[in-house]
Motif scaffolding. Sequence first.
Motif, PDB file in Angstrom:
ATOM      1  N   LYS A 146       0.828  -1.210   0.000  1.00 40.05           N
ATOM      2  CA  LYS A 146       0.000   0.000   0.000  1.00 40.05           C
ATOM      3  C   LYS A 146       0.861   1.258   0.000  1.00 40.05           C
ATOM      4  CE  LYS A 146      -4.017  -2.009   2.340  1.00 40.05           C
ATOM      5  NZ  LYS A 146      -4.738  -2.133   3.617  1.00 40.05           N
ATOM      6  N   ALA A 147       1.827   1.310   0.902  1.00 42.52           N
ATOM      7  CA  ALA A 147       2.696   2.483   0.971  1.00 42.52           C
ATOM      8  C   ALA A 147       3.539   2.615  -0.290  1.00 42.52           C
ATOM      9  CB  ALA A 147       3.593   2.397   2.203  1.00 42.52           C
ATOM     10  N   ALA A 148       4.065   1.495  -0.789  1.00 41.92           N
ATOM     11  CA  ALA A 148       4.901   1.544  -1.984  1.00 41.92           C
ATOM     12  C   ALA A 148       4.113   2.085  -3.176  1.00 41.92           C
ATOM     13  CB  ALA A 148       5.445   0.153  -2.294  1.00 41.92           C
ATOM     14  N   THR A 149       2.900   1.597  -3.359  1.00 42.60           N
ATOM     15  CA  THR A 149       2.069   2.056  -4.473  1.00 42.60           C
ATOM     16  C   THR A 149       1.766   3.542  -4.345  1.00 42.60           C
ATOM     17  OG1 THR A 149       1.058  -0.144  -4.646  1.00 42.60           O
ATOM     18  CG2 THR A 149      -0.107   1.691  -5.692  1.00 42.60           C
ATOM     19  N   GLU A 150       1.386   3.974  -3.149  1.00 41.45           N
ATOM     20  CA  GLU A 150       1.047   5.381  -2.931  1.00 41.45           C
ATOM     21  C   GLU A 150       2.258   6.284  -3.180  1.00 41.45           C
ATOM     22  OE1 GLU A 150      -1.892   8.296  -1.721  1.00 41.45           O
ATOM     23  OE2 GLU A 150      -2.136   6.125  -1.924  1.00 41.45           O
ATOM     24  N   MET A 151       3.433   5.878  -2.696  1.00 42.38           N
ATOM     25  CA  MET A 151       4.622   6.716  -2.869  1.00 42.38           C
ATOM     26  C   MET A 151       5.051   6.793  -4.336  1.00 42.38           C
ATOM     27  SD  MET A 151       7.017   6.039   0.498  1.00 42.38           S
ATOM     28  CE  MET A 151       7.256   4.282   0.210  1.00 42.38           C
ATOM     29  N   VAL A 152       5.018   5.667  -5.040  1.00 43.22           N
ATOM     30  CA  VAL A 152       5.417   5.668  -6.451  1.00 43.22           C
ATOM     31  C   VAL A 152       4.452   6.495  -7.285  1.00 43.22           C
ATOM     32  CG1 VAL A 152       5.613   4.222  -8.513  1.00 43.22           C
ATOM     33  CG2 VAL A 152       6.701   3.496  -6.377  1.00 43.22           C
TER      34      VAL A 152
ATOM     35  N   ASP B 289       3.773  13.945  -9.521  1.00 50.78           N
ATOM     36  CA  ASP B 289       4.555  15.165  -9.300  1.00 50.78           C
ATOM     37  C   ASP B 289       5.683  15.328 -10.301  1.00 50.78           C
ATOM     38  OD1 ASP B 289       2.922  15.678  -7.143  1.00 50.78           O
ATOM     39  OD2 ASP B 289       4.333  14.906  -5.650  1.00 50.78           O
ATOM     40  N   GLY B 290       5.859  14.369 -11.201  1.00 45.25           N
ATOM     41  CA  GLY B 290       6.901  14.460 -12.211  1.00 45.25           C
ATOM     42  C   GLY B 290       8.294  14.133 -11.700  1.00 45.25           C
ATOM     43  N   ILE B 291       8.383  13.573 -10.495  1.00 46.96           N
ATOM     44  CA  ILE B 291       9.684  13.225  -9.918  1.00 46.96           C
ATOM     45  C   ILE B 291      10.241  11.967 -10.563  1.00 46.96           C
ATOM     46  CG2 ILE B 291      10.849  12.531  -7.782  1.00 46.96           C
ATOM     47  CD1 ILE B 291       8.747  14.203  -6.281  1.00 46.96           C
ATOM     48  N   LEU B 292       9.359  11.021 -10.868  1.00 46.58           N
ATOM     49  CA  LEU B 292       9.759   9.786 -11.529  1.00 46.58           C
ATOM     50  C   LEU B 292       9.577   9.913 -13.031  1.00 46.58           C
ATOM     51  CD1 LEU B 292       8.403   6.817  -9.360  1.00 46.58           C
ATOM     52  CD2 LEU B 292      10.773   7.276  -9.976  1.00 46.58           C
TER      53      LEU B 292
END
Length: 335
Positions: A43-49, A55-58
């Motif tokens: 859950k956290a991994a999906t939300e962070m990615v 936000d255009g960071i990745l």
Amino acid sequence: MPVVSDPYAFNEEELYVDLRSIFGHSLFLKCEGFNFAGSIKLKAATEMVESAERDGILTPESILVESSSGNLGVALSMIAASKGYRFLCVTDSRGNLSTRMMMEALGSQVHMIAGQEANGGFLGARIEYVRALCASDDRYVWLSQYTNPSNWKAHYRRTAPEIARQFPRLDVLFVGAGTTGTLMGCARYFREWHRPVRIIAVDSVGSVSFGGSPGRRMIPGLGMSMRPPLLDESYVDEVIRVEEADTVRTCHCLARRGFLFGGSTGTVVSGATDWLARHDAPDLTAVAVGPDLGERYLDTIYQTNWLQDLYGEDVLESDEVTAGSWVAAPAPPTR
């Protein structure tokens, strides 16, 4: 019948185990390990990615990097493989071998930190390595599970509402404390709910998350060697600290009844059952969040030599017999 194209699109949200028959207390365990990453960290991994993507960071050229003792690393490995990103997980020697092999099988690179800090932890060294990588090459993107608000928001938006739907009369919630993302997300949600819910954080002895002296911790998952930046103690009603030997005994007690859970789950259940025994409140509606399953711990907490080397010959004896879940194997027949 769920049909998915992406592995992170599936997560079993409504599975609970009633632990009364095993421990004698009314406690419902929310099982968070039934997804393709095998833990609540999906859950956290999906939300962070996905937040970093919005936000255009990745970008397609990015290389994800994260410090993890295991479960988040597996979740990010799975997501990175699905989305086409490269991923480097920075971990340490306490991580389970099977976890490292799983990340590598998913195409990720794993770097193990060998140097231990003065307080007995590895976290500071892992973070220092990640920061050096990011400074050396701007393609590296560090999601930083320790400071990223998307970590707790994942549980505010998903985990806590899932519990609320199934237990509208919830009285007490037990949540393990690692980065405290799950803890803070659930605590914030239930602070705004229509009835008071007692939030109890379950930590490992030797962790300094809530203060105290650092100590040896060999089971990855819960606990920190520094204060978690996401933690706001005003949302926590009580903290329980669990000895690792009690984590081990609880995991084996559950396994003797057919439930193979991981170390983080064993710690939470141990803390919760101890609290319920001390408070003797049979009418309470109590739920514990179980972060992981046990397959990744077969070479550690379910391995006799590993256990005896670290915790002594009798680590499994007393509590398993008391719980009524252990029966000695019969002697082989003589011929």
